[in-house]
Design a protein around this motif. Structure first.
Motif, PDB file in Angstrom:
ATOM      1  N   ARG A  51       1.140  -5.098   4.995  1.00 55.14           N
ATOM      2  CA  ARG A  51       1.519  -3.855   4.314  1.00 55.14           C
ATOM      3  C   ARG A  51       0.291  -3.029   3.936  1.00 55.14           C
ATOM      4  NH1 ARG A  51       3.668  -3.114  -1.510  1.00 55.14           N
ATOM      5  NH2 ARG A  51       3.285  -5.351  -1.679  1.00 55.14           N
ATOM      6  N   GLN A  52      -0.698  -3.686   3.347  1.00 54.01           N
ATOM      7  CA  GLN A  52      -1.877  -2.951   2.928  1.00 54.01           C
ATOM      8  C   GLN A  52      -2.723  -2.508   4.119  1.00 54.01           C
ATOM      9  OE1 GLN A  52      -2.182  -1.918  -0.160  1.00 54.01           O
ATOM     10  NE2 GLN A  52      -3.940  -0.704   0.501  1.00 54.01           N
ATOM     11  N   ALA A 103      -1.045   0.549   5.401  1.00 51.34           N
ATOM     12  CA  ALA A 103      -1.275   1.645   4.455  1.00 51.34           C
ATOM     13  C   ALA A 103      -2.678   2.229   4.616  1.00 51.34           C
ATOM     14  CB  ALA A 103      -1.067   1.155   3.030  1.00 51.34           C
ATOM     15  N   TYR A 120       2.545   6.462   2.318  1.00 56.03           N
ATOM     16  CA  TYR A 120       3.113   5.159   1.968  1.00 56.03           C
ATOM     17  C   TYR A 120       4.586   5.259   1.575  1.00 56.03           C
ATOM     18  CZ  TYR A 120       3.629   0.674  -0.499  1.00 56.03           C
ATOM     19  OH  TYR A 120       4.068  -0.561  -0.899  1.00 56.03           O
ATOM     20  N   THR A 130       7.013   7.723   5.434  1.00 57.92           N
ATOM     21  CA  THR A 130       6.202   7.666   6.653  1.00 57.92           C
ATOM     22  C   THR A 130       6.487   8.816   7.620  1.00 57.92           C
ATOM     23  OG1 THR A 130       7.825   6.096   7.519  1.00 57.92           O
ATOM     24  CG2 THR A 130       5.805   5.185   6.587  1.00 57.92           C
ATOM     25  N   ARG A 162       9.504   3.964   4.691  1.00 60.75           N
ATOM     26  CA  ARG A 162       8.449   3.749   3.706  1.00 60.75           C
ATOM     27  C   ARG A 162       7.924   2.334   3.913  1.00 60.75           C
ATOM     28  NH1 ARG A 162      11.983   3.484  -1.962  1.00 60.75           N
ATOM     29  NH2 ARG A 162      12.973   1.462  -1.592  1.00 60.75           N
TER      30      ARG A 162
END
Length: 532
Positions: A458-459, A462, A474, A477, A521
């Protein structure tokens, strides 16, 4: 033979206990289920666990369910339920979907009170009249109180500007009622009252009042036996909050309703899983025994983020909701539940840079505890709640190194801590009705979602999102959604191979898994696992 368990189960059946007269009379092995929206964890990931046991789960067409943009179709849903309920042994129904349209709709609607009342009556009272022998399990929300304006995408527009102040204002009102305010707090309350536009606070409180009346009506329907079992969950919550205040008032209104008819609980998104598990336990004619242990430190007394109570209270309630019984020893337990809590009782964010593989104060001892019970051949489940919305990387890396992951009976580390603990309880109970290869199939989505995606990928996505063509961020999208999915899929496949998850029994197809962002998202993902 576990004679104590047999006696307790028979006693519950004969006395009406947690059973509704259907446990010994299995019919179609079918459960009708309406979730509160179409998010993967709320809908198909939960349903797949029940189907893995051989049960038939009837679900509505997905286009009737609410999502981020479409707030749902409550009247069409109620019609679908009425037309399909005759096929089911149990109905597990979201009040948010059937009354408002969806969970998000319950926070943003402008539906007149009389319409809400009519929908509740049609969805539950009239359904009971039409199918008087169908147990109807209902789960609904006590409207949340987001603590910051960051949650504004699922709230009315003004919450983006005033949400943090509204949360603090209502927290001080609640504290004044419960414990009284100090001088500085009284002045803070007065300042907030002047700073928040009256139109915003009026709108927010009016919607809450309407939802509160719906919940009172649901309790009345439960008192009248139109609803067999009602659970009201506290969405994002805090010890001092408007949500907690309403919970207390609703519990008081419920009065002497038996615990096998009504319960309020911290947490919400896990309730579909919990009530489906309860239905399975009744169809199986079983009351699972659960023995609970916590990581060293604050442990059971941890008040996790988004909750208003110690985790030990939430766990005890979730076990009861699912039709189980918490026991003090692992000797006769069907499930040994281990909760990974921070030593100091703090809930961190899983996508925080501090969530690394470096062992913390109680990581090794927690893994040792898991190893002890696995060596004793106990059914072990883990609720990973040190971090919110994702796994503890240090713990998962250690469990992987020691070869424990394919041996567990349950694991959850998603969204809020109470979501995770409740889901792990349900998964652990269900796993006792199948073999380990099927259990691994239920575990794999959790490992891919909570560990690989939420705590890591996820990070990474991002951080790279800004370099993709088009627009999006974030929280939305937009035109970058396809590129984000492609990059997340690439990272997911790399990690699956890195940790050898595709080598687990029956999981050879994992190297072709795909990541999707159905709500556009990065906060939640759908990991699509292909058939063999």
């Amino acid at each position: 033979m576990n004679y104590i368990k047999i006696f307790i189960t028979l006693f519950a059946v004969l006395c009406g206990g947690i059973f509704n007269g259907t446990a010994l009379a299995q019919f179609n092995q079918t459960i009708l289920f309406v979730p509160h929206d179409n998010r993967p964890i709320s809908f198909m990931q939960t349903v797949s666990n029940i189907r893995a046991l051989g049960y038939n789960v009837i679900t509505p067409p997905e286009n009737l369910l609410g999502n981020r943009d479409d707030l749902g179709h409550p009247d069409a849903l109620a019609k679908w339920v009425s037309e399909n309920a005759e096929k089911a042994d149990f109905a597990v129904l979201s009040a948010d979907s059937l009354v408002y349209g969806s969970l998000v709709a319950s926070r943003k609607h402008d539906i007149p009170a009389d319409v809400l009342q009519q929908r509740a009556a049609a969805s539950f009272a009239e359904l009971h009249q039409k199918y008087p022998y169908l147990p109807i399990y209902v789960f609904g929300s006590i409207m949340r109180t987001p603590q910051t304006s960051a949650a504004s995408s699922e709230e009315p527009e003004y919450y983006r500007l005033y949400g943090t102040m509204i949360a603090r204002y209502t927290a001080l009102l609640d504290k004044r009622e419960k414990d009284g305010l100090k001088g500085g707090e009284r002045q803070e309350l007065a300042n907030l009252e002047k700073s928040i536009p009256q139109t915003a606070i009026n709108d927010w409180m009016a919607r809450r009042a309407g939802n509160f009346e719906v919940n009172k009506y649901l309790i009345t329907l439960t008192q009248n036996k139109d609803i067999s079992y009602l659970v009201l969950g506290c969405d994002d919550n805090a010890p001092y909050s408007q949500t907690d205040k309403e919970r207390r008032e609703l519990d008081k209104y419920a009065g002497q309703l038996e615990a096998d008819k009504y319960q309020s609980v911290a947490g919400l998104d896990e309730l579909g899983m919990i009530l489906l598990t309860r239905a399975v336990n009744e169809l199986e004619g079983d009351i699972p025994f659960v023995n609970v242990h916590y990581a060293e430190g604050r442990g059971a007394d941890t008040i996790p983020a988004y909750s208003n109570e110690p985790i030990k209270d939430s766990v005890r309630t979730h076990i009861k909701l699912a039709g189980g019984l918490q026991v003090n020893t692992a000797k006769r337990a069907d499930l040994v539940l281990l909760l990974n809590t921070d030593k100091n009782g703090i809930t961190y964010a899983a996508n925080d840079p501090g969530n690394t593989t470096e062992l913390r104060a109680n990581t090794a001892s927690f893994a040792d505890m898991a190893g002890k019970y696995l060596k004793e051949e106990k059914n072990v489940g883990i609720a990973d709640i040190d971090f919110g919305n994702g796994s503890d990387n240090a713990l998962m890396n250690l469990l992987w190194q020691r070869g424990y992951l394919p041996k567990l009976k349950a694991y959850a580390g998603w969204n809020t801590p109470t979501n995770s603990s409740g889901y792990a309880i349900g998964l652990g109970m269900l796993s006792s009705y199948t073999n380990q290869q099927n259990t691994i199939k239920m575990l794999i989505p959790r490992y891919l979602d909570e560990w690989l995606y939420q705590a890591n990928i996820r990070q990474q996505v991002a951080n790279k999102l800004g370099s993709f063509k088009g627009e999006g961020d974030y929280g939305d999208t937009k035109t970058r959604n396809a590129q984000a999915q492609e990059y997340a899929t690439e990272l997911m496949r790399q990690d699956i191979i890195k940790y050898g998850l595709d080598k687990l029994p029956g999981e050879a197809a994992l190297d072709r898994a795909e990541v999707r962002f159905p709500w556009h998202r990065l906060f939640e993902a759908e990991v699509i696992i292909p058939e063999k």
